[in-house]
Write an enzyme that holds these catalytic residues in place. Structure first.
Site, mmCIF file in Angstrom:
data_model
loop_
_atom_site.group_PDB
_atom_site.id
_atom_site.type_symbol
_atom_site.label_atom_id
_atom_site.label_comp_id
_atom_site.label_asym_id
_atom_site.label_seq_id
_atom_site.Cartn_x
_atom_site.Cartn_y
_atom_site.Cartn_z
ATOM 1 N N ALA A 114 0.834 -1.214 0.000
ATOM 2 C CA ALA A 114 0.000 0.000 0.000
ATOM 3 C C ALA A 114 0.860 1.253 0.000
ATOM 4 O O ALA A 114 0.669 2.151 -0.831
ATOM 5 C CB ALA A 114 -0.933 -0.018 1.216
ATOM 6 N N ALA A 174 2.900 -12.764 1.496
ATOM 7 C CA ALA A 174 1.697 -13.201 0.774
ATOM 8 C C ALA A 174 2.040 -14.346 -0.178
ATOM 9 O O ALA A 174 3.000 -14.265 -0.935
ATOM 10 C CB ALA A 174 1.097 -12.025 0.007
ATOM 11 N N GLY A 187 -1.830 -14.992 -3.816
ATOM 12 C CA GLY A 187 -1.771 -14.119 -4.969
ATOM 13 C C GLY A 187 -2.691 -12.929 -4.867
ATOM 14 O O GLY A 187 -3.122 -12.535 -3.781
ATOM 15 N N GLU A 222 -9.190 -19.926 -5.446
ATOM 16 C CA GLU A 222 -9.196 -19.941 -3.980
ATOM 17 C C GLU A 222 -10.633 -19.972 -3.475
ATOM 18 O O GLU A 222 -11.582 -19.734 -4.242
ATOM 19 C CB GLU A 222 -8.444 -18.735 -3.422
ATOM 20 N N HIS A 270 -7.361 -17.236 9.752
ATOM 21 C CA HIS A 270 -7.091 -18.157 8.645
ATOM 22 C C HIS A 270 -7.238 -19.578 9.187
ATOM 23 O O HIS A 270 -6.706 -19.899 10.242
ATOM 24 C CB HIS A 270 -5.673 -17.941 8.099
ATOM 25 N N ARG A 300 -13.750 -18.551 4.563
ATOM 26 C CA ARG A 300 -12.731 -18.771 5.598
ATOM 27 C C ARG A 300 -13.292 -18.895 7.003
ATOM 28 O O ARG A 300 -12.837 -19.705 7.797
ATOM 29 C CB ARG A 300 -11.758 -17.596 5.609
ATOM 30 N N HIS A 307 -5.348 -13.574 10.996
ATOM 31 C CA HIS A 307 -4.699 -13.435 9.693
ATOM 32 C C HIS A 307 -4.895 -12.065 9.061
ATOM 33 O O HIS A 307 -3.978 -11.527 8.456
ATOM 34 C CB HIS A 307 -5.257 -14.508 8.754
ATOM 35 N N GLU A 326 -4.183 -2.633 4.489
ATOM 36 C CA GLU A 326 -4.934 -3.353 5.532
ATOM 37 C C GLU A 326 -5.386 -2.447 6.675
ATOM 38 O O GLU A 326 -6.409 -2.708 7.306
ATOM 39 C CB GLU A 326 -4.078 -4.509 6.061
ATOM 40 N N ARG A 355 -13.327 -11.003 4.483
ATOM 41 C CA ARG A 355 -12.570 -10.750 3.247
ATOM 42 C C ARG A 355 -12.539 -11.998 2.378
ATOM 43 O O ARG A 355 -12.284 -13.105 2.850
ATOM 44 C CB ARG A 355 -11.143 -10.365 3.614
ATOM 45 N N SER A 393 -6.967 -8.636 -0.645
ATOM 46 C CA SER A 393 -6.325 -7.530 0.080
ATOM 47 C C SER A 393 -5.184 -6.907 -0.704
ATOM 48 O O SER A 393 -5.029 -5.683 -0.688
ATOM 49 C CB SER A 393 -5.849 -7.974 1.458
HETATM 50 C C1 LIG Z 1 1.254 -14.992 5.698
HETATM 51 C C2 LIG Z 1 0.336 -14.098 4.931
HETATM 52 C C3 LIG Z 1 -0.103 -14.451 3.667
HETATM 53 C C4 LIG Z 1 -0.959 -13.616 2.948
HETATM 54 N N1 LIG Z 1 -1.334 -13.969 1.690
HETATM 55 C C5 LIG Z 1 -2.103 -13.110 0.958
HETATM 56 C C6 LIG Z 1 -2.419 -13.376 -0.397
HETATM 57 O O1 LIG Z 1 -1.985 -14.381 -0.951
HETATM 58 N N2 LIG Z 1 -3.196 -12.479 -1.066
HETATM 59 C C7 LIG Z 1 -3.683 -11.340 -0.489
HETATM 60 O O2 LIG Z 1 -4.386 -10.563 -1.139
HETATM 61 N N3 LIG Z 1 -3.377 -11.059 0.803
HETATM 62 C C8 LIG Z 1 -2.592 -11.898 1.521
HETATM 63 N N4 LIG Z 1 -2.279 -11.592 2.813
HETATM 64 C C9 LIG Z 1 -2.696 -10.286 3.342
HETATM 65 C C10 LIG Z 1 -1.836 -9.208 2.707
HETATM 66 O O3 LIG Z 1 -0.509 -9.681 2.609
HETATM 67 C C11 LIG Z 1 -1.844 -7.935 3.535
HETATM 68 O O4 LIG Z 1 -3.156 -7.541 3.827
HETATM 69 C C12 LIG Z 1 -1.178 -6.810 2.752
HETATM 70 O O5 LIG Z 1 0.106 -7.212 2.313
HETATM 71 C C13 LIG Z 1 -1.063 -5.585 3.609
HETATM 72 O O6 LIG Z 1 -0.287 -4.651 2.924
HETATM 73 P P1 LIG Z 1 0.001 -3.261 3.618
HETATM 74 O O7 LIG Z 1 0.865 -2.509 2.685
HETATM 75 O O8 LIG Z 1 -1.267 -2.672 4.062
HETATM 76 O O9 LIG Z 1 0.805 -3.645 4.961
HETATM 77 P P2 LIG Z 1 2.185 -4.399 5.189
HETATM 78 O O10 LIG Z 1 2.659 -5.120 4.000
HETATM 79 O O11 LIG Z 1 2.022 -5.174 6.441
HETATM 80 O O12 LIG Z 1 3.213 -3.213 5.413
HETATM 81 C C14 LIG Z 1 3.111 -2.388 6.554
HETATM 82 C C15 LIG Z 1 4.345 -1.524 6.619
HETATM 83 O O13 LIG Z 1 4.185 -0.537 7.640
HETATM 84 C C16 LIG Z 1 5.371 -0.451 8.404
HETATM 85 N N5 LIG Z 1 4.996 0.146 9.672
HETATM 86 C C17 LIG Z 1 4.085 -0.290 10.579
HETATM 87 N N6 LIG Z 1 3.974 0.584 11.590
HETATM 88 C C18 LIG Z 1 4.822 1.601 11.308
HETATM 89 C C19 LIG Z 1 5.166 2.812 11.972
HETATM 90 N N7 LIG Z 1 4.601 3.163 13.142
HETATM 91 N N8 LIG Z 1 6.084 3.639 11.406
HETATM 92 C C20 LIG Z 1 6.685 3.305 10.225
HETATM 93 N N9 LIG Z 1 6.407 2.167 9.570
HETATM 94 C C21 LIG Z 1 5.480 1.334 10.098
HETATM 95 C C22 LIG Z 1 5.884 -1.873 8.412
HETATM 96 O O14 LIG Z 1 7.249 -1.943 8.758
HETATM 97 C C23 LIG Z 1 5.618 -2.261 6.955
HETATM 98 O O15 LIG Z 1 6.629 -1.753 6.118
HETATM 99 C C24 LIG Z 1 -1.421 -12.414 3.532
HETATM 100 C C25 LIG Z 1 -0.992 -12.060 4.810
HETATM 101 C C26 LIG Z 1 -0.117 -12.881 5.517
HETATM 102 C C27 LIG Z 1 0.344 -12.476 6.878
#
Ligand SMILES: Cc1cc2nc3c(=O)[nH]c(=O)nc-3n(C[C@H](O)[C@H](O)[C@H](O)COP(=O)(O)OP(=O)(O)OC[C@H]3O[C@@H](n4cnc5c(N)ncnc54)[C@H](O)[C@@H]3O)c2cc1C
Length: 513
Positions: free
Chosen positions: A20, A50, A53, A118, A233, A278, A337, A361, A372, A377
């Site tokens: 994101a 992730a 996919g 899925e 999950h 799920r 999850h 997220e 979801r 996501s």
């Molecule tokens: C094991 C696993 C498998 C998954 N598989 C899938 C999948 O196959 N398909 C799918 O759609 N979704 C999947 N998901 C969900 C999906 O990966 C997440 O919802 C999505 O990647 C979230 O992206 P994001 O950018 O919001 O957060 P994140 O990728 O979690 O990134 C958050 C960032 O914020 C930073 N951060 C946090 N707090 C602070 C702060 N106070 N100051 C500075 N930096 C901070 C962290 O260091 C990190 O860089 C999976 C999740 C997990 C855990």
């Protein structure tokens, strides 16, 4: 690092560097932005983990309206239909944008995207990379693109600890960067900090995902919504590891079945069987385990020797625990999850506080409703990061940077919160347990100690779960097993959550966490 501050003042600040945050930064280019990432790039966050996919209607037999119908069905009556339509029609373009930025997705012999299936998707629409290494590949491509983009300044090791607000508007961010304090004056902040799994004892999320963005936004006065909807999950690997390694839903998509230690295939009579939504599968496994049984995935018949080729990362994780998916059973259990709830935002990621946006997220657009749909996501983060960028670009830069002062904040510590939230707001909830959780969390949330922010987020989740006197989607109340009609959504602020704690006559005792 403090010396860099004058150069950063006035820039858009993006907090978080997962799919994101980095997508929003790239979409905003060439507008100058600074990305705060508390860990080195691609070292933390859920995105790199992730597996399954990215969902997008790209198959020859698919259409965004089919994806829309599946998303609405999974959301169990609480999705925002306009947001869902906007999302499903935008998802294929987001995949093309990622590919243009260098992401190499798996393709068939003809060069067409190889699409996985899925749970609760009516079509094959899961775009993946390196088999089950989708998140890693996305981050590889995004990080490379960010490094090539001169308008993006990334501060690695910079943790945002407070948003500064004046007269209801964002005026700055306070962060800890290495061993220095850093204050950036800005009127535009995008929160992209990921989920809340680190607030639970058993989660698939990185331990650093403990709702810091929710706390930042809520302490700045932003409204939160749908907090009670936490997705568990069904199939984390049942081994003594934290975080719990994930066995992707795609394994069931390829035909793996669920059995207990007596060999009973207990999902056989449930609509959708192993590919039911799920929450349904997670509750079935949770109940089985509550009866003292162990639960396993059996992929021997559907994949057998082909398992390692289709799921190399899962095979490697299993090997660490001497589990051989090709020839044996894979022990599984539910684990926290994904958080459907989050900072309440509109279609452009705007929160209730002027100058504050959220995506990924941590945000709640209303896409997921009560549950979801798998793999929605990553695509949600991609689609709405673009909308956020459009909105920020149209709004930013109107005010002159101010001189800011703030007292230093200690690092947050979620550890005292984990047992409390897990007991109160797990796979199945009950009013009594939620009230006990609120009683235990309120003093922590009111304290000035390191657990204050994590406890405030956990308290808000429990209050939202207590208010929802029904079972819907991922929110299951054993004392309210039925759905209430009509389906309603209700946001709340930290102040309202604390007011509920007080109304319950569990006035917080003065105590330091
Ligand atoms: C094991 C696993 C498998 C998954 N598989 C899938 C999948 O196959 N398909 C799918 O759609 N979704 C999947 N998901 C969900 C999906 O990966 C997440 O919802 C999505 O990647 C979230 O992206 P994001 O950018 O919001 O957060 P994140 O990728 O979690 O990134 C958050 C960032 O914020 C930073 N951060 C946090 N707090 C602070 C702060 N106070 N100051 C500075 N930096 C901070 C962290 O260091 C990190 O860089 C999976 C999740 C997990 C855990």
């Amino acid at each position: 690092m403090t010396n860099a501050q004058p150069l950063l003042d006035g820039r858009v600040v993006i907090v978080g560097a997962g799919v994101a945050g980095l997508s929003a930064a790239l979409r905003l280019a060439p507008k100058p932005v600074v990305v705060l990432s508390k860990a080195p790039l691609a070292a933390e966050g859920s995105t790199i983990w992730a597996q399954g996919g990215v969902a997008a209607a790209m198959g020859y037999d698919d259409d965004p309206t089919f994806h829309e119908a599946d998303t609405l069905a999974a959301g169990d009556g609480l999705c925002d239909p306009d947001i869902v339509a906007r999302f499903t029609s935008g998802a294929p373009g987001a995949i093309r944008w990622l590919a243009d930025h260098g992401a190499r997705f798996d393709r068939d012999a003809q060069g067409r995207l190889a699409l996985g299936l899925e749970a609760a998707h009516s079509r094959r629409r899961i775009v993946h990379a390196q088999g089950d290494g989708t998140g890693l590949e996305i981050m590889r491509a995004l990080v490379a693109a960010v490094r090539r983009t001169p308008s993006i300044e990334v501060l690695e090791g910079a943790e945002a600890r407070r948003l500064l607000v004046d007269d209801g508007r964002i005026v700055g961010v306070f962060a800890r960067c290495g061993d220095a304090d850093l204050t950036i004056a800005t009127d535009s902040v995008v929160i992209a900090t990921g989920g809340v799994g680190g607030l639970f004892e058993t989660s698939t999320n990185p331990l650093g995902s403990f709702g810091q963005g929710l706390a930042l936004a809520a302490r700045a006065g932003a409204r939160l919504i749908d907090l009670e909807f936490v997705q568990f999950h069904p199939t984390a690997l049942d081994v003594p590891a934290s975080p719990a390694p994930l066995v992707s839903e795609a394994v069931r998509g390829e035909g793996a079945i669920l059995v207990d230690d007596l060999g009973e295939r207990f999902m056989i009579d449930v609509p959708g069987r192993e590919l039911a939504p799920r929450d349904v599968v997670a509750r079935a496994i949770w109940r089985r385990r509550a009866e003292g049984r162990r639960v396993y995935l059996d992929a021997r018949a559907c994949l057998g020797a082909g398992f390692a080729k289709r799921f190399p990362a899962i095979t490697a994780i299993c090997a660490q625990w001497n589990i051989d998916p090709a020839n044996g059973l894979i022990p599984v259990r539910p684990a926290e999850h994904y958080h459907m709830g989050g900072v309440q935002v509109d279609a452009f990621g705007r929160s209730s506080v002027e100058g504050l946006w959220a995506c990924g997220e941590v945000a709640c657009t209303g896409l997921h409703g009560a549950n979801r749909l798998a793999s929605n996501s990553l695509s949600e983060a991609l689609v709405f990061a673009a909308s956020v960028a459009e909105s920020v670009a149209g709004a930013a830069g109107s005010r002159r940077p101010q001189k800011l002062r703030i007292a230093a904040r200690p690092p947050a510590d979620p550890r005292p919160v984990r047992p409390l939230l897990s007991a109160a707001a797990g796979v199945e909830r009950h009013g009594e347990l939620l009230r006990e959780g609120i009683a235990a969390l309120a003093p922590l949330a009111m304290s000035e100690g390191p657990a204050a922010d994590p406890a405030a987020v956990a308290l808000a989740i429990c209050v939202a779960a207590l208010h929802r006197e029904e079972s819907r989607g991922a929110h299951a109340r054993s004392d309210f097993p039925n759905r209430a009609e009509p389906a309603t959504r209700r946001g709340l602020t930290f102040d309202e959550a604390l007011a509920t704690a007080r109304e319950l006559n569990i006035t917080p005792r003065k105590r330091t966490a």
